[in-house]
Structure formats: structure tokens, C-alpha cells
Design a protein around this motif. Structure first.
Motif, PDB file in Angstrom:
ATOM      1  N   UNK A   7      -8.271  -7.235  -4.338  1.00 33.71           N
ATOM      2  CA  UNK A   7      -7.726  -5.683  -4.805  1.00 33.71           C
ATOM      3  C   UNK A   7      -8.028  -4.969  -3.650  1.00 33.71           C
ATOM      4  N   UNK A   8      -6.955  -4.058  -3.099  1.00 33.30           N
ATOM      5  CA  UNK A   8      -7.123  -3.083  -2.159  1.00 33.30           C
ATOM      6  C   UNK A   8      -8.111  -2.033  -2.534  1.00 33.30           C
ATOM      7  N   UNK A   9      -9.112  -1.577  -1.894  1.00 32.96           N
ATOM      8  CA  UNK A   9      -9.982  -0.575  -2.002  1.00 32.96           C
ATOM      9  C   UNK A   9      -9.800   0.529  -1.193  1.00 32.96           C
ATOM     10  N   UNK A  10      -9.530   1.738  -1.570  1.00 35.37           N
ATOM     11  CA  UNK A  10      -9.446   2.735  -0.633  1.00 35.37           C
ATOM     12  C   UNK A  10     -10.774   3.365  -0.284  1.00 35.37           C
ATOM     13  N   UNK A  11     -10.805   3.914   1.048  1.00 35.18           N
ATOM     14  CA  UNK A  11     -11.891   4.818   1.549  1.00 35.18           C
ATOM     15  C   UNK A  11     -11.600   5.662   2.266  1.00 35.18           C
ATOM     16  N   UNK A  12     -12.157   6.969   2.270  1.00 33.95           N
ATOM     17  CA  UNK A  12     -11.834   7.948   2.892  1.00 33.95           C
ATOM     18  C   UNK A  12     -13.075   8.399   4.057  1.00 33.95           C
ATOM     19  N   UNK A  13     -12.594   8.718   5.359  1.00 33.17           N
ATOM     20  CA  UNK A  13     -13.324   8.906   6.463  1.00 33.17           C
ATOM     21  C   UNK A  13     -13.326  10.264   6.775  1.00 33.17           C
ATOM     22  N   UNK A  41      -9.366  -7.610   5.234  1.00 33.90           N
ATOM     23  CA  UNK A  41      -8.125  -7.239   6.014  1.00 33.90           C
ATOM     24  C   UNK A  41      -8.438  -5.586   5.717  1.00 33.90           C
ATOM     25  N   UNK A  42      -8.263  -4.756   6.891  1.00 28.96           N
ATOM     26  CA  UNK A  42      -8.018  -3.504   6.571  1.00 28.96           C
ATOM     27  C   UNK A  42      -6.901  -2.830   7.208  1.00 28.96           C
ATOM     28  N   UNK A  43      -6.478  -1.423   7.041  1.00 26.49           N
ATOM     29  CA  UNK A  43      -5.595  -0.899   7.281  1.00 26.49           C
ATOM     30  C   UNK A  43      -5.514   0.451   7.104  1.00 26.49           C
ATOM     31  N   UNK A  48      -7.430   1.182   3.618  1.00 22.94           N
ATOM     32  CA  UNK A  48      -7.305   0.239   2.518  1.00 22.94           C
ATOM     33  C   UNK A  48      -8.022  -1.188   3.008  1.00 22.94           C
ATOM     34  N   UNK A  49      -8.918  -1.411   2.121  1.00 26.07           N
ATOM     35  CA  UNK A  49      -9.812  -2.645   2.468  1.00 26.07           C
ATOM     36  C   UNK A  49      -9.433  -3.787   1.427  1.00 26.07           C
TER      37      UNK A  49
END
Length: 849
Positions: free
Chosen positions: A751-757, A780-782, A838-839
């Protein structure tokens, strides 16, 4: 009818034939022939041709003999004429050929046949004359050359040169009148001890009686040589051109006679082998340097090793009471002016200089050091004995006043060397500079250069027990007292040199090939013990910027014994080596240009002296700062070890040499990671982790992915230094514990997990339970919005790293091929820019979504 004479009449009875030649049965007229090979007599002469006469008897066949016989005349008084058939030549047992004689009809004439001696046992030979080269064109098999010579002196010694020109190897021996062998003669020049005056025999044969060869032979007498040229007195001058002659091929020796005062030292210079004899004909020496330690007159014999022709030059300068050398006056300190010798010396040759020293004392011999690499030199006294040499280093103590000779040899085997040379008396003060002090705040000396062979002198006053040190750039410095005596064998090491008494001392500085920028070089003379002129430094707190200054030393006022952290940096925050000395001038610490450690144990309270960069700094205008800190940090701000959820720590540096500290809350044994925004790049501070005792736990690094196992005694501290290209900067960082509570949020699989920086959130942390990952997996991250890059690192539950990317990227997939059967920690570090990513975590074999 005809008759055939035997090929070689035999004097012995054999096969029933008479010893004398038979009478021929026909009257023949025969021309004269040479019978047999042209045998050579022992004297080396060839007999005249034989005359043949007609024979009236029939000669029996098969009468040839191994031994030659005298010529035999056969006479026939009267007989009918008849033609005589020619006789075929008959080979002899020694390989020669005997000619047959054919009688032609003649009505009334008679002829006499005379055969010359033919002896295969001898080849060449005869009387030998001293000094003359004899040549034997051929000797073969069992042949012998028998030579004789006569000596007119008892107990003479014979020089023998047997030179094999071609063919077989040869051997020879010398025998006396009683046939006793006195010596065997081999290759090279041979010496043979003879007995009473009289005749001797020298016999040459082929080695083991095999083969055929040719040779030359020469003999010479030691006591009564054939010729011995007298050398005049001027020959022994260094200015003499010497004697040029040619030694013929095969010659034994050339002889020269001379006389010199007893105990003279002569230098025999030639490329021939030599033997020098005293007045009793006994060898004195065979080398190039010879002391005439026994009375003369003397004889010198020369020979070429292999007996070949050689044109040679012979010189024999006298080193004792030498003459012919140009004068070299003593040079003053500083500019030597006209007191410089100039010469050109050819490869493998020598030149000389005459030196007059008015008083005993030490001198220094100075060459241009580039030329000196190719030269060897020795300074000799007037008796020809060495006083010092290049291997004796710079200091040459001359025990007496008087004349000396400086001999210079070119060891550079390719080209001649043009060199200057100067000799300066160290016990004189002519040319010394004005006296200087030893305070650290006095100006650096600038010493003028006018000649590559000058020696400079810098006086100063000192007291007994003072420890003095000098600093220079690519020079060689030495310390002497007023008499010129060397004070310290290694005068200016790390601890300097202790002065033995009150008085005036002089620093002697010698030019090197790398010195002399702009016609000067720099020099500092300083006192390490009870140092004066150094700015004072006291311990400061972590987080404070130290003061800067120019003078290369600092006086450290230490309130209590203990371990201190000492950092020395320049205006751009570059670290430098420094040394710390106690009040006696003895070194306490030698601290290299490391990062943060720089610890020094100071054994007692009091004053110490720190000296900056002693190896290559010769300047009093070098801006730098010295940070003197307790080894155990104090007053440090405590940071969070859950930086992935808390605000980052921010700080900065206000000046060069500042060291900040942070207290880490994690317990002993845990593992932490330091994260910093990627866009900081070179502005990230250098970090080192130490424990509660100040002992380094983890090494220094500016990488943003810094991890450390906290081994040692808690609490732990992070020590921070500024970047190395500026004195001020700011930074942000976050610490995350990798192996303990609180646990990071779980990263679901597939499942793609979203993170904010952003600037205050540049680190994210996730955990993966042991039952939610396979033995291998991919991550995988993008970036889905904003700017910047990110990187993902995977650790196990003990903080051990398992995989990470080579470089940060906007998007990327990494595969961990071997994952442990334990929980995992996934740490995401970004540039600190506003963005979303997305990770996704999958099994390595699962296809991407």
C-alpha cells in the motif's frame, strides 16, 4: 731405372733396414726440395731449404720414423740413367706430411739430398728480453715453446704476461736450472719469485695437450726493469698534466721511479692496475691513495688487467703538503663576496682547493646543495690525513691551525659539474647579523640571500637552562656557542635545545634548494621555557567562540589538573597541528590536525605554552583561534531522540574554533541516527559523539545519515564543529533512536503511504513487524509534489543497517535481498523542502502496482 728414397730416414734399426740411407741404383739429377713440414727449431728460426742429390740405391719403403733425424747424403758413383717415378707423400703420426723425392734421368750428373730436422714437439721459443713482447703464431697439441731468460739480481721477482691471442687455452711454468718448477703462469699478470741470479726457463704448452692456439709473451724484472722513467718533482703537483703513454698489447708492465719525503701521501690516478714499491722492492700499496710509510726511492709498476693495448694518463698529486691547488680564502658569514671557489670537475675526476686556517676551530663547508648531490668531498690536513668529509655532515672541527686541502670528486658519471664552494669558520663572528631576542611577539627575521653557498649567523643571548627552538622554512639550522662548538647534536627537535651556560649563542642557518623566495628566507628564534610574548588563553564554555590572534603561540592558564580539549583553527576554521609545552619547555602534548577530539592531559594547574603548526609556519601574522575546553562537556542542550516526530534542533556558530554540544537522551547500548536537511550540503557541521567521561564513542562525520551505537557511560554528548570553509554558519538536525521505544508508525505492505516534508519535518520513520515482511523486499518512493530529493534506509530492530540507496533521488526503488526475521525500521530523509512523497513496501518478487 729409377730409385725412391725413404720419406724420413730413420737413425734406428727397424723392419730389417740399415740406419743409414741406402745407395741408389741409378744416377739421378734432382732439384733441391724442402723435406717435410717447415719445422721450427727451439730457437724460433726456420732452417734453410734442403739440397737433394741423386741416389744410386733403391730405397726401401716404409722406413718413416716418429723422430726426426739429421739430413743424410746418398751418393751413387756410377749407374745407368733411368726415369724415377714420384713417391706419394706419407702422413706422419703427428699429422704432418713428408714430401717424397722423384729422381729424373740425367746422363752424368750427381746430386746430394739433405733433409732438415723436423721436430713436432717444439713451437716457437728462444731467448726472452725484459720488456719485449714476443709473439708465437701457432702452438698445437703436445708442442712446447721453450724460452729462456737471465736475471742479474738475486731474489728477483718476475712479472710475466702470457696473453692468449686465439685458439686453445695455454699454460706455462717457470723452472730453475735444476728443473724445479718455481711457479705456474696463468691469465692476467703473474708474479714469479726467482732465486739466485742466472738463467731460467719458461715453457708454454697447450692446456692438456689439446687444440691449437697463438699467444704473446712478455717478462719484466722487478729489481732490474728494462726501463723505468724518472718522475720529476713538478709531477706531484695537482696542476701537473701527468704522463700520457701507450702500453702495448701483451706488455707486462710499465715502470716509473720517483722519490718523495717519508710519510708523504700520494694519489695515484690512472685507469691501469698499479703496484707501488718501496726502496727495498717491497709492495707499499696497490690502491689509489698511498702513504709512503717506508723509505724510497720508489717504483710504480702499471699493467692492464687483460693485457690489451692501452693509452693511459698517469698523475700522482701529493696530498700531503699539496701544491698546485687554487687558494680558497675563509668566507665570512652572510654574503661570502669573493671568498668563493669555482671549478669544473669531470665525471670520476677530482679538483682541489687550498685552505689556510689561522686558528684551530670548527668550519662548515658549503656547496650548492643541488650540486652536492653529485659530489663527494673531503678536507685533508697538511699531512694528507682526512679531517672531515661530506659524510661528516655540516660540522668540521679542525684540530690545528695551518694548511688544508679540500678535495672534490664528481660522482655523477655522465656530465661535468660546475660548482661554487665556500668555507666559513664557525668560531669567528665576521658577517653575523645583529643580535635578536627570543620573545614570541618579536618580528620574524628576514635573512637576505646573495649566494647559494653562504652560511648565515644569528646571535642571541641565553641563560643556562633555557630551552630554545627555531622555526624556518626549508632551511637547516644548527646552534653553536661563541667558540663555534655545537651545542646540541639534534638542536631543534620537538623540544628544542637546552643551553648549557649563560652567554652569546648563534643560530647557523644553511640554504637549501627550496629556500630563497624573493632573495630572503624567514627565521624565528624563540624560547620555549618561561615563554614570553604569547597571548593568554583560559578555558571557555562549549558554545562560545574563542578569541583570534596573530602570534603563533598562546599561554594556557590552567585552573586545575585534568584532561582538556584543545582546538586550533585558522580564520576559515581549518584545523592545524599544535604542541603544548610546560614551563620548562618540555613537550606535554602533540596534537595533530584532527577534528573534535584534540585532548591533552595537563598534569598540574599552572601555565603552559601552545605553539601553532611548528613544522612549516614561520610568520607572526597568521590569524588563528585556540579553543581551550574541558574534556567533559557541560552546559549542553538536551535534544529529542524522536526527531522524526518532534521539531528539529537548530543552532549556529558565531566564530572560528567554536565547539557546540548537545546532550543525547538515549541510554547506553542504543543506536541513534542523526539526520540533517540534504540541501545544507557542506554547511552541515562535523559531529563527534562522546560519553560521560569525554571518551570518543563514534568518529567525526558531516554526513546526514550518521548513525552511532552508544557504547560507554551515559549520558552521551554530540560535539559539533562548524564547516571548514567559513567561520559562521547555522544548522538544523534531528536524532532518531533506531532500536527502541517509542515505535515508529507501521508501514503497510503493498500500500502506498503518503508523507509530507518541509523545513521542520525532513525526517520520517516507519516500522515493519517481523510477520509483515518477507526474507527480501523492495522499497519504492516517488515525489508527488514540491521540490527536493529523498533517500530510504532500512535497519533491523537493533539498528543494524541492511540496505540504502547510493544517492538521494526524486524517485527510486531499492531491493533488500536478505532481511532478518526481526522487526524493521525504515528511515526516510529528505532535503527539508516542502514536498510530498509516496512510499511503498512490497515483497521483492511482487510486481509493482
Amino acid at each position: 731405372m729409377s730409385a725412391t728414397l725413404p720419406s724420413r730416414p730413420d737413425n734406428r734399426t727397424g723392419r730389417g733396414f740399415p740406419r743409414l740411407a741406402l745407395v741408389a741404383t741409378a744416377v739421378l739429377t734432382v732439384p733441391a726440395f724442402l723435406v717435410g713440414p717447415s719445422a721450427t727449431s727451439p730457437g724460433g728460426t726456420t732452417p734453410a731449404a734442403t739440397t737433394a742429390t741423386t741416389s744410386t740405391a733403391t730405397a726401401p719403403t716404409g722406413a718413416a720414423s716418429r723422430e726426426p733425424s739429421p739430413a743424410v747424403a746418398a751418393v751413387n758413383p756410377a749407374a745407368p740413367t733411368a726415369p724415377a717415378p714420384a713417391a706419394s707423400p706419407t702422413p706422419t703420426q703427428t699429422g704432418g706430411t713428408t714430401a717424397g723425392l722423384t729422381a729424373e734421368p740425367a746422363p752424368t750428373r750427381t746430386a746430394t739430398v739433405t733433409q732438415s730436422p723436423w721436430n713436432p714437439r717444439f713451437a716457437c721459443g728462444g731467448a726472452l728480453t725484459f720488456g719485449k713482447v714476443e709473439t708465437c703464431a701457432s702452438i698445437s697439441y703436445e708442442q712446447k715453446s721453450v724460452w729462456t731468460f737471465t736475471t742479474t739480481a738475486d731474489s728477483d721477482l718476475l712479472y710475466v704476461r702470457l696473453r692468449e691471442v686465439a685458439g686453445a687455452s695455454l699454460s706455462a711454468r717457470v723452472t730453475g736450472r735444476d728443473g724445479a718448477v718455481l711457479c705456474h703462469i696463468g691469465s692476467y699478470l703473474n708474479e714469479c719469485q726467482l732465486g739466485a741470479a742466472g738463467a731460467y726457463t719458461l715453457t708454454v704448452t697447450t692446456y692438456s695437450g689439446l687444440g691449437q692456439g697463438s699467444y704473446t709473451l712478455a717478462v719484466e724484472s722487478r729489481r732490474t726493469p728494462s726501463e723505468c722513467e724518472l718522475l720529476p718533482e713538478e709531477f706531484f703537483s695537482f696542476a701537473s698534466p701527468g704522463v700520457t703513454k701507450t702500453l702495448p698489447a701483451g706488455a707486462a708492465t710499465h715502470c716509473y721511479a720517483f722519490d718523495q719525503p717519508l710519510d708523504s701521501v700520494v694519489m695515484v690516478r690512472t685507469d691501469l692496475r698499479i703496484q707501488l714499491l718501496d726502496g727495498q722492492h717491497e709492495p707499499l700499496c696497490g690502491g689509489s691513495m698511498c702513504t709512503l710509510s717506508r723509505p724510497g726511492p720508489y717504483r710504480l709498476f702499471l699493467h692492464e688487467l687483460y693485457g690489451g693495448q692501452k693509452t693511459y694518463i698517469l698523475t700522482m698529486p701529493r696530498l700531503s703538503q699539496a701544491v698546485g691547488c687554487p687558494a680558497l680564502p675563509l668566507a665570512p658569514f652572510g654574503d661570502p663576496g669573493a671568498a668563493v671557489g669555482q671549478a669544473r670537475v669531470a665525471p670520476d675526476q677530482e679538483t682541489c682547493h687550498a685552505l689556510s686556517v689561522p686558528t684551530a676551530g670548527p668550519v662548515t663547508v658549503r656547496f650548492n646543495l643541488i650540486d652536492e648531490q653529485k659530489l663527494l668531498w673531503t678536507l685533508y690536513d697538511d699531512a694528507g690525513q682526512p679531517a672531515c668529509s661530506k659524510s661528516s655532515a655540516w660540522y668540521c672541527a679542525l684540530p690545528t691551525a695551518g694548511r688544508y686541502t679540500l678535495l672534490v670528486r664528481n660522482e655523477y658519471h655522465y656530465n661535468p659539474v660546475d660548482y661554487p664552494v665556500a668555507v666559513t669558520a664557525l668560531h669567528r663572528d665576521e658577517g653575523c647579523a645583529s643580535a635578536t631576542g627570543t620573545s614570541w611577539d618579536q618580528p620574524t627575521l628576514h635573512v637576505p640571500l646573495t649566494s647559494p653557498v653562504q652560511t648565515n649567523c644569528q646571535p642571541f643571548q641565553g641563560n643556562a637552562g633555557d630551552r630554545v627552538i627555531t622555526y624556518d622554512f626549508w632551511n637547516v639550522t644548527r646552534l653553536i656557542d661563541e667558540s663555534g662548538a655545537e651545542v646540541c647534536a639534534e638542536p631543534f627537535g620537538k623540544d628544542g635545545c637546552v643551553l648549557p651556560a649563560d652567554g652569546t649563542y648563534r643560530v647557523i642557518s644553511l640554504l637549501t634548494p627550496f629556500t630563497g623566495q624573493n632573495g630572503t628566507y624567514r627565521l624565528q628564534v624563540r624560547r620555549l621555557s618561561d615563554a614570553v610574548g604569547c597571548p593568554t588563553v583560559t578555558p571557555i564554555s562549549y558554545g562560545a567562540a574563542p578569541a583570534v590572534g596573530d602570534i603563533r603561540c598562546r599561554s594556557l592558564d590552567i585552573p586545575a589538573a585534568g584532561e582538556y580539549r584543545i582546538h586550533t583553527v585558522d580564520a576559515n576554521n581549518h584545523r592545524h597541528t599544535h604542541r603544548v609545552f610546560n614551563q620548562d619547555g618540555q613537550m606535554v602534548c602533540d596534537i595533530a590536525a584532527g577534528w573534535v577530539d584534540g585532548k591533552c592531559m595537563l598534569p598540574a594547574a599552572g601555565r603552559y605554552t601552545l605553539v601553532l603548526n611548528p613544522s612549516n609556519l614561520v610568520d607572526n601574522a597568521y590569524t588563528h583561534a585556540v579553543a581551550l575546553l574541558p574534556a567533559i562537556p557541560s552546559g549542553c542542550a538536551t535534544v529529542s531522540d524522536t526527531g522524526w516526530r518532534d521539531a528539529p534542533h537548530r543552532g549556529g556558530f558565531q566564530g572560528a574554533g567554536q565547539v557546540n554540544c548537545l546532550r543525547l537522551p538515549s541510554p547506553a547500548g542504543s543506536r541513534i541516527a542523526k539526520s540533517a536537511p540534504g540541501e545544507l550540503g557542506g554547511e552541515r557541521p562535523i559531529m563527534t559523539v562522546v560519553d560521560a567521561t569525554g571518551t570518543k564513542v563514534c568518529g567525526s562525520s558531516s554526513e546526514r545519515g550518521y548513525t552511532c551505537r552508544l557504547n560507554g557511560q551515559a549520558p552521551f554528548f554530540a560535539l559539533l564543529e562548524g564547516r571548514t570553509d567559513g567561520s559562521t554558519s547555522t544548522y538544523a538536525m534531528a536524532f532518531s533512536r533506531l532500536d527502541g521505544p517509542p515505535a515508529c508508525p507501521v508501514l503497510p505492505r503493498d500500500v502506498q503511504t503518503t508523507l509530507a516534508t518541509g523545513p521542520d519535518r525532513f525526517t520520517a520513520c516507519f516500522s515493519i513487524p517481523a510477520d509483515q515482511h518477507a526474507a527480501s523486499g523492495s522499497f519504492t518512493w516517488a515525489r508527488t509534489s514540491g521540490t527536493g530529493t529523498a533517500e530510504v534506509t532500512v535497519f533491523d530492530s537493533e539498528g543494524v543497517e541492511y540496505c540504502s540507496p547510493m544517492l538521494p533521488a526524486v524517485q527510486q526503488t531499492i531491493t533488500c535481498t536478505t532481511l532478518p526475521d526481526r522487526p524493521l525500521t525504515v528511515l526516510v530523509e529528505t532535503d527539508g523542502a516542502t514536498a510530498t512523497y509516496g512510499l511503498t513496501h512490497r515483497e521483492a518478487s511482487a510486481p509493482p502496482a
